[in-house]
Design an enzyme around this catalytic site. Structure first.
Site, PDB file in Angstrom:
ATOM      1  N   LYS A 156      -6.328  -9.406   1.378  1.00  0.00           N
ATOM      2  CA  LYS A 156      -7.153  -8.232   1.684  1.00  0.00           C
ATOM      3  C   LYS A 156      -8.588  -8.634   2.041  1.00  0.00           C
ATOM      4  O   LYS A 156      -9.524  -8.372   1.286  1.00  0.00           O
ATOM      5  CB  LYS A 156      -7.148  -7.274   0.486  1.00  0.00           C
ATOM      6  CG  LYS A 156      -5.857  -6.466   0.407  1.00  0.00           C
ATOM      7  CD  LYS A 156      -5.809  -5.606  -0.825  1.00  0.00           C
ATOM      8  CE  LYS A 156      -6.540  -4.313  -0.721  1.00  0.00           C
ATOM      9  NZ  LYS A 156      -5.822  -3.274   0.018  1.00  0.00           N
TER      10      LYS A 156
HETATM   11  N1  PMP Z   1      -0.921  -2.991   3.737  1.00  0.00           N
HETATM   12  C1  PMP Z   1      -2.247  -2.863   3.854  1.00  0.00           C
HETATM   13  C2  PMP Z   1      -2.912  -3.213   5.137  1.00  0.00           C
HETATM   14  C3  PMP Z   1      -3.004  -2.428   2.758  1.00  0.00           C
HETATM   15  O1  PMP Z   1      -4.334  -2.300   2.865  1.00  0.00           O
HETATM   16  C4  PMP Z   1      -2.356  -2.100   1.555  1.00  0.00           C
HETATM   17  C5  PMP Z   1      -3.127  -1.651   0.342  1.00  0.00           C
HETATM   18  N2  PMP Z   1      -3.949  -0.585   0.562  1.00  0.00           N
HETATM   19  C6  PMP Z   1      -0.962  -2.233   1.490  1.00  0.00           C
HETATM   20  C7  PMP Z   1      -0.281  -2.695   2.600  1.00  0.00           C
HETATM   21  C8  PMP Z   1      -0.248  -1.955   0.211  1.00  0.00           C
HETATM   22  O2  PMP Z   1      -0.554  -2.986  -0.703  1.00  0.00           O
HETATM   23  P1  PMP Z   1      -0.500  -2.749  -2.276  1.00  0.00           P
HETATM   24  O3  PMP Z   1       0.866  -2.241  -2.544  1.00  0.00           O
HETATM   25  O4  PMP Z   1      -0.683  -4.100  -2.866  1.00  0.00           O
HETATM   26  O5  PMP Z   1      -1.541  -1.790  -2.618  1.00  0.00           O
END
Ligand code: PMP
Length: 304
Positions: A156
């Site tokens: 991220k």
């Molecule tokens: N893809 C993207 C681009 C994200 O930013 C996120 C989280 N907001 C997700 C998938 C989902 O990730 P997570 O389940 O770890 O929150």
């Protein structure tokens, strides 16, 4: 705007949220030299506790992001964990929240600077949205998902979110709720902030980790619920766009969005065009898990 927690944690110090500021000349502000995590804390009224869901997995992913971006930090995952707990105690939320852990290059360095790294943790009240039941309408974006040859989609980095921002604005202009990205190879990737699943003939299918997706923690949770609790086969593999039009059901997963039905793609109805039985069941199981009502693997639900 949703209600902010009264305090933030800045490098472990509890300060007022109004004072959680960064300088305009930090590499974080100038070059988006930052990584972050977003996750939820679930208020369980029977136990009068806030359950932080998979905190350690989020912190591990943040350290993975800092490793790829070559951040130089002395902080440890345990410290970030402890600072998070301190903030939760200070803010004393009695509602379900979303919180962010932000690691950024502080100081006055240039584009290649690797430190000093600062950490800021904040929290916001985040009630569940109507889309949890009503579902969302996706549109394929003409912006492609960033690939690992450009920027690392598996972590991220803040800069990755420009890709999602462009796609969100396009989707809204075209009358959709949210965009769906394809990869540079034309396979389905993910949305701007969640991963995609489809259900076809009682099997669950989702793009594999090589499809330029974030290594999503909710995706992993959904796979484990489907496989281990619901006894359903889950295929992680490259997915074609047209498979989604023909799916029986589809849903997205993300810490903030949780599990939400997808009711159409590009204006084409998916299945009945309403939340289907598989999605409703996996949502119920997910909510029982995150709110601390069913047993979860060690450390997934951390009570505060
Ligand atoms: N893809 C993207 C681009 C994200 O930013 C996120 C989280 N907001 C997700 C998938 C989902 O990730 P997570 O389940 O770890 O929150």
């Amino acid at each position: 705007m949703e209600e902010l927690g009264a305090h933030a944690s800045m490098n472990g110090e509890i300060i007022k949220i109004e004072d959680a500021k960064i300088h305009v000349l930090t590499p974080a502000a100038k070059y988006a030299s930052a990584v972050f995590e977003g996750l939820r804390g679930y208020w369980n009224p029977e136990q009068e506790k806030l359950f932080l869901f998979r905190l350690n997995d989020h912190i591990r992913r943040m350290f993975d992001g800092m490793k790829i971006l070559r951040f130089e930090t002395d902080a440890t995952p345990q410290q970030i964990h402890d600072w998070t707990i301190d903030l939760m105690r200070a803010n004393n939320h009695r509602e379900t929240i979303h919180f962010r852990i932000f690691a950024f290059i502080d100081g006055f360095g240039m584009q290649g600077s690797c430190g000093p790294v600062s950490y800021c943790i904040t929290s916001t009240v985040a009630p569940r949205k109507a889309a949890f039941v009503d579902g969302i309408r996706l549109g394929v974006s003409s912006w492609l998902r960033i690939s690992d040859t450009v920027m690392p989609p598996r972590v991220k980095c803040v800069a990755n979110y420009h890709n999602g921002r462009l796609a969100i604005l396009q989707a809204e202009a075209e009358g959709f709720d949210y965009p769906l990205f394809l990869t540079a190879h034309g396979k389905v990737s993910e949305t701007a902030g969640s991963c995609l699943f489809l259900v076809k003939n009682s099997r669950v299918i989702t793009p594999d980790l090589g499809s330029d997706i974030l290594e999503s923690i909710t995706r992993d949770t959904a796979i484990r619920i489907a496989r281990d609790e619901m006894g359903v086969d889950v295929e992680e593999r490259p997915v074609d766009r047209s498979e989604i039009y023909l799916a029986d059901e589809a849903f997205i997963t993300g810490s903030h969005q949780e599990i939400r039905p997808v009711i159409s793609l590009d204006g084409i109805k998916i299945g009945s065009g309403k939340r289907g039985p598989f999605v409703e069941e996996i949502q119920n199981r997910y909510i029982d898990l995150v709110e601390g009502r069913t047993e979860s693997p060690d450390g997934w639900c951390l009570p505060v």
